[in-house]
Enzyme design. Sequence first.
Site, PDB file in Angstrom:
ATOM      1  N   GLY A 132       0.816  -1.206   0.000  1.00  0.00           N
ATOM      2  CA  GLY A 132       0.000   0.000   0.000  1.00  0.00           C
ATOM      3  C   GLY A 132       0.851   1.258   0.000  1.00  0.00           C
ATOM      4  O   GLY A 132       1.912   1.297   0.637  1.00  0.00           O
ATOM      5  N   GLY A 133       0.357   2.272  -0.697  1.00  0.00           N
ATOM      6  CA  GLY A 133       1.109   3.523  -0.797  1.00  0.00           C
ATOM      7  C   GLY A 133       0.380   4.702  -0.193  1.00  0.00           C
ATOM      8  O   GLY A 133       0.592   5.852  -0.604  1.00  0.00           O
ATOM      9  N   GLY A 134      -0.489   4.442   0.786  1.00  0.00           N
ATOM     10  CA  GLY A 134      -1.220   5.514   1.453  1.00  0.00           C
ATOM     11  C   GLY A 134      -0.376   6.263   2.465  1.00  0.00           C
ATOM     12  O   GLY A 134       0.841   6.059   2.573  1.00  0.00           O
ATOM     13  N   PHE A 136      -0.342   6.279   5.920  1.00  0.00           N
ATOM     14  CA  PHE A 136       0.264   5.570   7.049  1.00  0.00           C
ATOM     15  C   PHE A 136       1.289   4.548   6.575  1.00  0.00           C
ATOM     16  O   PHE A 136       2.323   4.350   7.229  1.00  0.00           O
ATOM     17  CB  PHE A 136      -0.806   4.890   7.897  1.00  0.00           C
ATOM     18  CG  PHE A 136      -0.328   4.578   9.287  1.00  0.00           C
ATOM     19  CD1 PHE A 136      -0.131   5.587  10.208  1.00  0.00           C
ATOM     20  CD2 PHE A 136      -0.060   3.279   9.676  1.00  0.00           C
ATOM     21  CE1 PHE A 136       0.332   5.316  11.483  1.00  0.00           C
ATOM     22  CE2 PHE A 136       0.405   2.991  10.940  1.00  0.00           C
ATOM     23  CZ  PHE A 136       0.595   4.011  11.851  1.00  0.00           C
ATOM     24  N   PHE A 209     -10.519  -3.349   0.893  1.00  0.00           N
ATOM     25  CA  PHE A 209      -9.828  -3.743  -0.338  1.00  0.00           C
ATOM     26  C   PHE A 209      -8.757  -4.807  -0.098  1.00  0.00           C
ATOM     27  O   PHE A 209      -8.082  -5.237  -1.027  1.00  0.00           O
ATOM     28  CB  PHE A 209      -9.176  -2.519  -0.994  1.00  0.00           C
ATOM     29  CG  PHE A 209     -10.126  -1.372  -1.215  1.00  0.00           C
ATOM     30  CD1 PHE A 209     -11.084  -1.437  -2.209  1.00  0.00           C
ATOM     31  CD2 PHE A 209     -10.070  -0.248  -0.422  1.00  0.00           C
ATOM     32  CE1 PHE A 209     -11.968  -0.388  -2.428  1.00  0.00           C
ATOM     33  CE2 PHE A 209     -10.948   0.805  -0.626  1.00  0.00           C
ATOM     34  CZ  PHE A 209     -11.903   0.740  -1.632  1.00  0.00           C
ATOM     35  N   ALA A 266      -0.237   9.737  10.852  1.00  0.00           N
ATOM     36  CA  ALA A 266       0.894   9.538   9.944  1.00  0.00           C
ATOM     37  C   ALA A 266       1.772  10.783   9.857  1.00  0.00           C
ATOM     38  O   ALA A 266       2.999  10.683   9.819  1.00  0.00           O
ATOM     39  CB  ALA A 266       0.374   9.150   8.561  1.00  0.00           C
ATOM     40  N   LYS A 317     -13.400   2.560  17.082  1.00  0.00           N
ATOM     41  CA  LYS A 317     -13.069   3.956  17.391  1.00  0.00           C
ATOM     42  C   LYS A 317     -13.279   4.849  16.180  1.00  0.00           C
ATOM     43  O   LYS A 317     -13.568   6.043  16.313  1.00  0.00           O
ATOM     44  CB  LYS A 317     -11.635   4.061  17.920  1.00  0.00           C
ATOM     45  CG  LYS A 317     -10.541   3.614  16.938  1.00  0.00           C
ATOM     46  CD  LYS A 317      -9.967   4.761  16.142  1.00  0.00           C
ATOM     47  CE  LYS A 317      -8.919   4.279  15.147  1.00  0.00           C
ATOM     48  NZ  LYS A 317      -8.337   5.386  14.366  1.00  0.00           N
ATOM     49  N   ASN A 382     -12.022  10.370   9.998  1.00  0.00           N
ATOM     50  CA  ASN A 382     -13.366   9.979  10.400  1.00  0.00           C
ATOM     51  C   ASN A 382     -14.074  11.115  11.147  1.00  0.00           C
ATOM     52  O   ASN A 382     -15.275  11.345  10.949  1.00  0.00           O
ATOM     53  CB  ASN A 382     -13.307   8.721  11.272  1.00  0.00           C
ATOM     54  CG  ASN A 382     -12.841   7.507  10.489  1.00  0.00           C
ATOM     55  OD1 ASN A 382     -13.598   6.909   9.736  1.00  0.00           O
ATOM     56  ND2 ASN A 382     -11.570   7.143  10.643  1.00  0.00           N
TER      57      ASN A 382
END
Length: 458
Positions: A132-134, A136, A209, A266, A317, A382
């Site tokens: 993943g490249g998000g 975090f 995903f 992050a 949460k 969120n």
Amino acid sequence: MALLLEPPLSTSLFSNNSSSYSQTQSPLHFKLLRTNFSSTPKFEQTVLIRQYSTSRYTSKVCAAAIDPPPPPDQNQSPLRDAKVSLEVASTTRDRQKIVRVAWEKLVRWSRSWRSKAKTDVLERTNKVVVLGGGSFGTAMASHVAGRKAQMEVIMLVRDPQICQSINEKHYNGKYFPDHKLPENVIATMDAKTALTRADFCLHAVPVQFSCSFLEGVADYVEPGLPFISLSKGLELNTLRMMSQIIPQTLRNSRQPYVALSGPSFALELMNKLPTAMVVASKDKKLANTVQQLLASRNLRINTTSDVIGVEIAGALKNVLAIAAGIVEGLNLGNNSMAALVAQGCSEIRWLSTKMGAKSTTISGLSGTGDIMLTCFVSLSRNRTVGVRLGSGETLDDILCSMNQVAEGVSTAGAVIALGQKYNVKMPVLTAVARIIDNELTPQKAVFELMNLPQVEEV
């Protein structure tokens, strides 16, 4: 003090001119008496007044009735004051000594622990893959790469622009355009290249995903490759947690697994600000190994065996943070915010303990710590969704304008289904799910919650 004086003497007796009388030459004689008009003891004061002139002096005598002086107060005496001051100083020194000794013991314990702790994990780790490249995933890749310059950190991404930006400019232009990544962070879109000979795998793909992503890379995953999950949430239709999704999708029930969670934005991790998280694994040795891999000067890592507690708290949460944002968007005030978050914490505890989690986990970093961060700080995705819902925006407009996934939106429905499965009532989290499903307005939800029966706190 009221004095009854003969008129000729009253002026000279209270004169501000120090030359009008001599205190040393004016002896005072006291005799106790009781007056006829009051039961209060009085004193008759015989005052010898010496009035001076240039050539002679005269003496006059007057009687004055005065209030009795208070009884001697030992607490007000100079000796008593000095004694009290010494006692206070002694107490302060004792307290400071106790604090100093306690701190010195803590420091000695810390040094002893570090000297005994194994450090070979980092030495023998040569390659870490991040799925993943998000935001975090990028932050953790940067953190791990900074632990050892000779380590190869490979980010497996799907976006060709992110891949090119990381490899050519050492920036993730989409999420961190102002933060340069370490030189040993490399991006690729080829799963085989990323996973071959990897020592650890950090899974940073959003929960919804994850299954499809893992199915595409399963052929290149070694059976003994430890997976460290950074993803928080529940799979919408199956209600599965990441500890179930990863081994089931990889078709390996023995796939080593660790959940990483805690209060950790992050951006602050990228800025190397002090952060504390927890790793959870049924395998204590594996948890300690991951702890050694990730822990640094700016990142504390605790360990636990309560995987369910860590994962459920991390999932719920996000839903609670949406509720907190709605309170903010409706301008309901601090009282409402505190009450709502406290109620949400109770609901999370009720469900997680019914599922087998430890209540102490819910009050720890992955529970209360993460809840406070996500509910009260504007960096939370969120919470931002909730604020905009409370301000009157539609969910579709909110999601279309975001470039990151707010897991709480998709998790809300799964949480309620899970609550029904374990027979747990969760008013606040249920209200969020109904708002997301467009079955209830935020204002109506507040009205319904406030009109629930008055019950005993549990």
